[in-house]
Design an enzyme around this catalytic site. Structure first.
Site, PDB file in Angstrom:
ATOM      1  N   ILE A 146      30.248  25.123  25.112  1.00 13.38           N
ATOM      2  CA  ILE A 146      30.292  26.092  26.207  1.00 13.38           C
ATOM      3  C   ILE A 146      31.248  25.587  27.286  1.00 13.38           C
ATOM      4  O   ILE A 146      31.201  24.390  27.637  1.00 13.38           O
ATOM      5  CB  ILE A 146      28.876  26.288  26.828  1.00 13.38           C
ATOM      6  CG1 ILE A 146      27.817  26.523  25.739  1.00 13.38           C
ATOM      7  CG2 ILE A 146      28.880  27.420  27.852  1.00 13.38           C
ATOM      8  CD1 ILE A 146      28.021  27.735  24.854  1.00 13.38           C
ATOM      9  N   TYR A 155      22.757  11.164  24.142  1.00 12.65           N
ATOM     10  CA  TYR A 155      22.638  12.610  24.398  1.00 12.65           C
ATOM     11  C   TYR A 155      21.935  13.313  23.234  1.00 12.65           C
ATOM     12  O   TYR A 155      21.036  14.145  23.436  1.00 12.65           O
ATOM     13  CB  TYR A 155      24.036  13.180  24.620  1.00 12.65           C
ATOM     14  CG  TYR A 155      24.083  14.643  24.991  1.00 12.65           C
ATOM     15  CD1 TYR A 155      23.790  15.066  26.286  1.00 12.65           C
ATOM     16  CD2 TYR A 155      24.447  15.606  24.043  1.00 12.65           C
ATOM     17  CE1 TYR A 155      23.844  16.418  26.631  1.00 12.65           C
ATOM     18  CE2 TYR A 155      24.504  16.946  24.376  1.00 12.65           C
ATOM     19  CZ  TYR A 155      24.211  17.348  25.677  1.00 12.65           C
ATOM     20  OH  TYR A 155      24.268  18.690  25.989  1.00 12.65           O
ATOM     21  N   VAL A 156      22.339  12.970  22.007  1.00 14.51           N
ATOM     22  CA  VAL A 156      21.739  13.595  20.822  1.00 14.51           C
ATOM     23  C   VAL A 156      20.243  13.267  20.748  1.00 14.51           C
ATOM     24  O   VAL A 156      19.408  14.144  20.476  1.00 14.51           O
ATOM     25  CB  VAL A 156      22.469  13.138  19.536  1.00 14.51           C
ATOM     26  CG1 VAL A 156      21.697  13.570  18.294  1.00 14.51           C
ATOM     27  CG2 VAL A 156      23.886  13.695  19.499  1.00 14.51           C
ATOM     28  N   ASP A 184      15.931  15.283  42.024  1.00 14.30           N
ATOM     29  CA  ASP A 184      16.412  14.544  40.856  1.00 14.30           C
ATOM     30  C   ASP A 184      15.507  14.904  39.680  1.00 14.30           C
ATOM     31  O   ASP A 184      14.306  14.609  39.708  1.00 14.30           O
ATOM     32  CB  ASP A 184      16.354  13.042  41.160  1.00 14.30           C
ATOM     33  CG  ASP A 184      16.821  12.198  39.983  1.00 14.30           C
ATOM     34  OD1 ASP A 184      17.144  12.772  38.920  1.00 14.30           O
ATOM     35  OD2 ASP A 184      16.863  10.966  40.133  1.00 14.30           O
ATOM     36  N   SER A 232      23.469  15.973  43.069  1.00 12.61           N
ATOM     37  CA  SER A 232      24.783  15.442  42.701  1.00 12.61           C
ATOM     38  C   SER A 232      24.838  13.955  42.944  1.00 12.61           C
ATOM     39  O   SER A 232      25.334  13.511  43.970  1.00 12.61           O
ATOM     40  CB  SER A 232      25.874  16.145  43.507  1.00 12.61           C
ATOM     41  OG  SER A 232      26.035  17.438  43.033  1.00 12.61           O
ATOM     42  N   ASN A 270      17.008  23.104  32.553  1.00 12.68           N
ATOM     43  CA  ASN A 270      18.426  23.159  32.219  1.00 12.68           C
ATOM     44  C   ASN A 270      19.209  21.895  32.588  1.00 12.68           C
ATOM     45  O   ASN A 270      20.185  21.556  31.925  1.00 12.68           O
ATOM     46  CB  ASN A 270      19.051  24.358  32.948  1.00 12.68           C
ATOM     47  CG  ASN A 270      20.562  24.294  32.962  1.00 12.68           C
ATOM     48  OD1 ASN A 270      21.219  24.581  31.953  1.00 12.68           O
ATOM     49  ND2 ASN A 270      21.142  23.892  34.097  1.00 12.68           N
ATOM     50  N   SER A 327      23.187  25.049  40.293  1.00 13.12           N
ATOM     51  CA  SER A 327      24.330  25.275  41.196  1.00 13.12           C
ATOM     52  C   SER A 327      25.641  25.513  40.464  1.00 13.12           C
ATOM     53  O   SER A 327      26.625  25.945  41.071  1.00 13.12           O
ATOM     54  CB  SER A 327      24.479  24.076  42.135  1.00 13.12           C
ATOM     55  OG  SER A 327      24.607  22.905  41.364  1.00 13.12           O
ATOM     56  N   LYS A 352      18.375  15.383  23.255  1.00 11.08           N
ATOM     57  CA  LYS A 352      18.258  16.806  22.912  1.00 11.08           C
ATOM     58  C   LYS A 352      17.364  17.023  21.679  1.00 11.08           C
ATOM     59  O   LYS A 352      16.638  18.031  21.605  1.00 11.08           O
ATOM     60  CB  LYS A 352      19.653  17.408  22.690  1.00 11.08           C
ATOM     61  CG  LYS A 352      20.507  17.440  23.976  1.00 11.08           C
ATOM     62  CD  LYS A 352      19.842  18.233  25.083  1.00 11.08           C
ATOM     63  CE  LYS A 352      20.726  18.402  26.303  1.00 11.08           C
ATOM     64  NZ  LYS A 352      20.105  19.203  27.372  1.00 11.08           N
ATOM     65  N   GLY A 356      18.893  22.495  37.947  1.00  8.29           N
ATOM     66  CA  GLY A 356      20.357  22.425  37.826  1.00  8.29           C
ATOM     67  C   GLY A 356      21.005  23.792  37.867  1.00  8.29           C
ATOM     68  O   GLY A 356      21.705  24.182  36.933  1.00  8.29           O
TER      69      GLY A 356
HETATM   70  P1  NAP Z   1      27.251  20.991  34.109  1.00 10.62           P
HETATM   71  O1  NAP Z   1      28.196  22.074  34.447  1.00 10.62           O
HETATM   72  O2  NAP Z   1      27.713  19.571  34.131  1.00 10.62           O
HETATM   73  O3  NAP Z   1      25.952  21.168  35.045  1.00 10.62           O
HETATM   74  C1  NAP Z   1      24.902  20.251  34.947  1.00 10.62           C
HETATM   75  C2  NAP Z   1      23.779  20.687  35.860  1.00 10.62           C
HETATM   76  O4  NAP Z   1      22.739  19.688  35.792  1.00 10.62           O
HETATM   77  C3  NAP Z   1      24.210  20.776  37.308  1.00 10.62           C
HETATM   78  O5  NAP Z   1      23.579  21.885  37.923  1.00 10.62           O
HETATM   79  C4  NAP Z   1      23.709  19.466  37.911  1.00 10.62           C
HETATM   80  O6  NAP Z   1      23.364  19.534  39.277  1.00 10.62           O
HETATM   81  C5  NAP Z   1      22.446  19.247  37.107  1.00 10.62           C
HETATM   82  N1  NAP Z   1      22.059  17.841  37.125  1.00 10.62           N
HETATM   83  C6  NAP Z   1      22.726  16.771  36.634  1.00 10.62           C
HETATM   84  N2  NAP Z   1      22.023  15.646  36.856  1.00 10.62           N
HETATM   85  C7  NAP Z   1      20.881  16.022  37.493  1.00 10.62           C
HETATM   86  C8  NAP Z   1      19.741  15.340  37.974  1.00 10.62           C
HETATM   87  N3  NAP Z   1      19.585  14.022  37.859  1.00 10.62           N
HETATM   88  N4  NAP Z   1      18.772  16.063  38.590  1.00 10.62           N
HETATM   89  C9  NAP Z   1      18.884  17.393  38.724  1.00 10.62           C
HETATM   90  N5  NAP Z   1      19.940  18.106  38.286  1.00 10.62           N
HETATM   91  C10 NAP Z   1      20.918  17.416  37.673  1.00 10.62           C
HETATM   92  O7  NAP Z   1      26.632  21.171  32.653  1.00 10.62           O
HETATM   93  P2  NAP Z   1      26.326  22.484  31.773  1.00 10.62           P
HETATM   94  O8  NAP Z   1      27.356  22.529  30.721  1.00 10.62           O
HETATM   95  O9  NAP Z   1      26.115  23.654  32.632  1.00 10.62           O
HETATM   96  O10 NAP Z   1      24.965  22.011  31.070  1.00 10.62           O
HETATM   97  C11 NAP Z   1      23.705  22.604  31.365  1.00 10.62           C
HETATM   98  C12 NAP Z   1      22.737  22.251  30.245  1.00 10.62           C
HETATM   99  O11 NAP Z   1      23.252  22.765  29.009  1.00 10.62           O
HETATM  100  C13 NAP Z   1      22.567  20.744  30.047  1.00 10.62           C
HETATM  101  O12 NAP Z   1      21.214  20.456  29.713  1.00 10.62           O
HETATM  102  C14 NAP Z   1      23.466  20.454  28.861  1.00 10.62           C
HETATM  103  O13 NAP Z   1      23.060  19.306  28.152  1.00 10.62           O
HETATM  104  C15 NAP Z   1      23.300  21.724  28.058  1.00 10.62           C
HETATM  105  N6  NAP Z   1      24.373  21.976  27.086  1.00 10.62           N
HETATM  106  C16 NAP Z   1      25.657  22.200  27.500  1.00 10.62           C
HETATM  107  C17 NAP Z   1      26.654  22.418  26.542  1.00 10.62           C
HETATM  108  C18 NAP Z   1      28.087  22.689  26.904  1.00 10.62           C
HETATM  109  O14 NAP Z   1      28.912  22.802  25.990  1.00 10.62           O
HETATM  110  N7  NAP Z   1      28.450  22.821  28.175  1.00 10.62           N
HETATM  111  C19 NAP Z   1      26.313  22.409  25.180  1.00 10.62           C
HETATM  112  C20 NAP Z   1      25.000  22.175  24.802  1.00 10.62           C
HETATM  113  C21 NAP Z   1      24.030  21.969  25.768  1.00 10.62           C
HETATM  114  P3  NAP Z   1      24.492  19.358  40.461  1.00 10.62           P
HETATM  115  O15 NAP Z   1      25.383  20.535  40.347  1.00 10.62           O
HETATM  116  O16 NAP Z   1      23.730  19.337  41.725  1.00 10.62           O
HETATM  117  O17 NAP Z   1      25.196  18.084  40.160  1.00 10.62           O
END
Ligand code: NAP
Length: 255
Positions: free
Chosen positions: A196, A163-164, A71, A38, A98, A14, A167, A12
Site C-alpha cells: 500500500i 515485522y513478519v 504510545d 511520533s 492499526n 494521523s 503480524k 495511528g
Molecule cells: P505509516 O504511514 O507509517 O503510519 C503508521 C501509523 O502508526 C502512524 O499513524 C503512526 O503515528 C502510528 N504509530 C507508529 N508508531 C506508533 C506508536 N508507538 N504508538 C502509536 N502509534 C504509532 O504506516 P501505514 O502504511 O499507514 O501502516 C498502517 C498499518 O498497516 C500498520 O500496522 C502496518 O504494519 C500495516 N500495513 C501496511 C502496509 C503498507 O504497505 N503500507 C502493508 C501491510 C500492512 P504518527 O503519525 O503519530 O507517527
C-alpha cells in the site's frame, strides 16, 4: 451511513492507512477518537498540521472527532486512551488496531532492540487495546474489533523477521480472541494489506518496488482507501456473521 451513531477508536490515525480508516468511518456516520504518536519527531502529530487536518476533514462529515497522544506499545497509555474515549464519545463500539512500524534488516544484522520495538508496537499494542476495550464491549454485548495485519504475516518475507513475526502474531491473536468473545456478540477480524502506498513503503527503492509489483496479480499498489473500505465493511452490520477471519486486501499476492 451504515455506521450512524457508532463510536470508534483507531490507533495511528494521523496518516497513511489509519487516516483513511478514520475518514471512511466518519463518512459513514461514526464518531471517532484516534491516537497519534511520533517517537522519531519533535513533538506529537496531535499538535501537528497533519493531525489537525485529519480532524477538520472528519468534522466536515458532521461527526465528533478527538485525537490523543498515546504510545501503542504502552498499556497505561491504552488505559488512558480508553478512558478518554468513553468520556468524549460516551461508549465504544468499534476498535481498529492499526498503529504499526517496520525496522527491517536481515536477521544476522537485526538488533535485539529493533526486534523488541517492532513486536511491542505492532503486537503488544493489539493486546493492550483489545484488553482495555473489550470490557465495555462485553457489558453492552456488542463490539467490532479489526486488527491490521499484513500479507507478509501469511507468506513471510526475507529481511522482515521482526515485522513478519508481529503480524503473524496479530493473526493468531485475532483468531484466539474471536473465539473468546463470540458468545458476547463481539467479532474480531484481521485485514491483511499487501503493498500500500504510504510513508511505510515510501522508503523502498525503485528496484524493491518493481520486485513487489512483479508478484501482484492486479499489477498496481494498493491505496489506503482500498484498506479503509474493507475495514468499514467489517465494522458494519453487513459483517455481523463474520469473525476470526483474515481478509487479504493485496491485489492477489496471497492466494
Ligand atoms: P505509516 O504511514 O507509517 O503510519 C503508521 C501509523 O502508526 C502512524 O499513524 C503512526 O503515528 C502510528 N504509530 C507508529 N508508531 C506508533 C506508536 N508507538 N504508538 C502509536 N502509534 C504509532 O504506516 P501505514 O502504511 O499507514 O501502516 C498502517 C498499518 O498497516 C500498520 O500496522 C502496518 O504494519 C500495516 N500495513 C501496511 C502496509 C503498507 O504497505 N503500507 C502493508 C501491510 C500492512 P504518527 O503519525 O503519530 O507517527
Amino acid at each position: 451511513m451504515k455506521l450512524q451513531n457508532k463510536k470508534a477508536l483507531v490507533t495511528g490515525g494521523s496518516r497513511g492507512i489509519g487516516r483513511a480508516i478514520v475518514l471512511e468511518l466518519a463518512k459513514n456516520g461514526c464518531d471517532i477518537v484516534f491516537t497519534c504518536y511520533s517517537p522519531d519527531e519533535a513533538g506529537c502529530r496531535c499538535d501537528s498540521e497533519a493531525s489537525k487536518l485529519v480532524e477538520s476533514e472528519v468534522e466536515a462529515y458532521g461527526v465528533k472527532v478527538f485525537s490523543i497522544k498515546a504510545d501503542a506499545s504502552s498499556f497505561s497509555d491504552a488505559e488512558k486512551t480508553l478512558n478518554f474515549t468513553l468520556e468524549k464519545l460516551g461508549g465504544l463500539d468499534i476498535l481498529v488496531n492499526n498503529a504499526g512500524i517496520t525496522k527491517d534488516n536481515l536477521l544476522l544484522r537485526m538488533t535485539e532492540d529493533d526486534f523488541d520495538l517492532v513486536i511491542s508496537t505492532n503486537l503488544k499494542s493489539v493486546f493492550n487495546y483489545t484488553k482495555v476495550a473489550v470490557k465495555s464491549m462485553m457489558s453492552q454485548r456488542y463490539g467490532k474489533i479489526i486488527n491490521i495485519a499484513s500479507v507478509v504475516g501469511i507468506i513471510g518475507n526475507a529481511g522482515q523477521a521482526n515485522y513478519v513475526a508481529s503480524k503473524a502474531g496479530v493473526i493468531g491473536f485475532t483468531k484466539a480472541t474471536a473465539k473468546e468473545f463470540a458468545s458476547r456478540n463481539i467479532t474480531v477480524n484481521a485485514v491483511a494489506p499487501g503493498f500500500i502506498s504510504t510513508n511505510m513503503t515510501g522508503s523502498l527503492n525503485d528496484k524493491q518496488k518493481e520486485a513487489i509489483l512483479a508478484v501482484v496479480p492486479l499489477k498496481r499498489t494498493g491505496t489506503p482507501e482500498d484498506i479503509a473500505r474493507v475495514v468499514s465493511f467489517l465494522a458494519s452490520a453487513d459483517a455481523d456473521y463474520l469473525t476470526g477471519q483474515v481478509i487479504s486486501v493485496d491485489g492477489g499476492m496471497a492466494m
